[in-house]
Design a protein around this motif. Structure first.
Motif, short mmCIF file in Angstrom:
data_model
loop_
_atom_site.label_atom_id
_atom_site.label_comp_id
_atom_site.label_asym_id
_atom_site.label_seq_id
_atom_site.Cartn_x
_atom_site.Cartn_y
_atom_site.Cartn_z
N TYR A 10 -32.94 -44.39 14.51
CA TYR A 10 -33.18 -45.65 13.82
C TYR A 10 -32.70 -46.80 14.68
CZ TYR A 10 -28.28 -46.16 12.34
OH TYR A 10 -26.92 -46.31 12.31
N GLU A 12 -31.82 -51.00 14.39
CA GLU A 12 -31.64 -52.22 13.60
C GLU A 12 -32.20 -53.38 14.40
OE1 GLU A 12 -27.70 -52.74 11.72
OE2 GLU A 12 -27.23 -50.89 12.81
N VAL A 18 -34.82 -52.24 9.54
CA VAL A 18 -34.45 -51.00 10.20
C VAL A 18 -35.71 -50.17 10.33
CG1 VAL A 18 -33.18 -48.83 9.98
CG2 VAL A 18 -32.07 -50.97 9.38
#
Length: 73
Positions: A10, A12, A18
């Motif tokens: 993932y 940000e 996200v």
């Protein structure tokens, strides 16, 4: 910046979203209040959390569940 756990990763972004990818392919995008919930949960077990949030947690065990005596109807 991003975390990787067995194929899931993932990132940000600066705009507050996200993006979750699985083996380099987009699996989901989170925005708003869901971002805070996800980031609070992902610290525990990142692989399981990302799989659950993207809906990829059931892959592979459907055939075994169909064979179980309680599901033979």
């Amino acid at each position: 910046m991003g975390r990787q756990a067995d194929g899931f990763e993932y990132v940000e972004r600066a705009d507050g979203t996200v993006v979750i990818t699985h083996h380099g392919r987009p699996a989901g995008t989170l925005r708003g209040a869901r971002v805070a919930e996800f980031l609070a949960e992902v610290a525990d077990d990142p692989q399981l959390v990302m799989a659950r949030w993207t809906g990829n947690y059931r892959r592979g065990n459907e055939r075994q569940a169909r064979q179980h005596p309680r599901n033979r109807g």
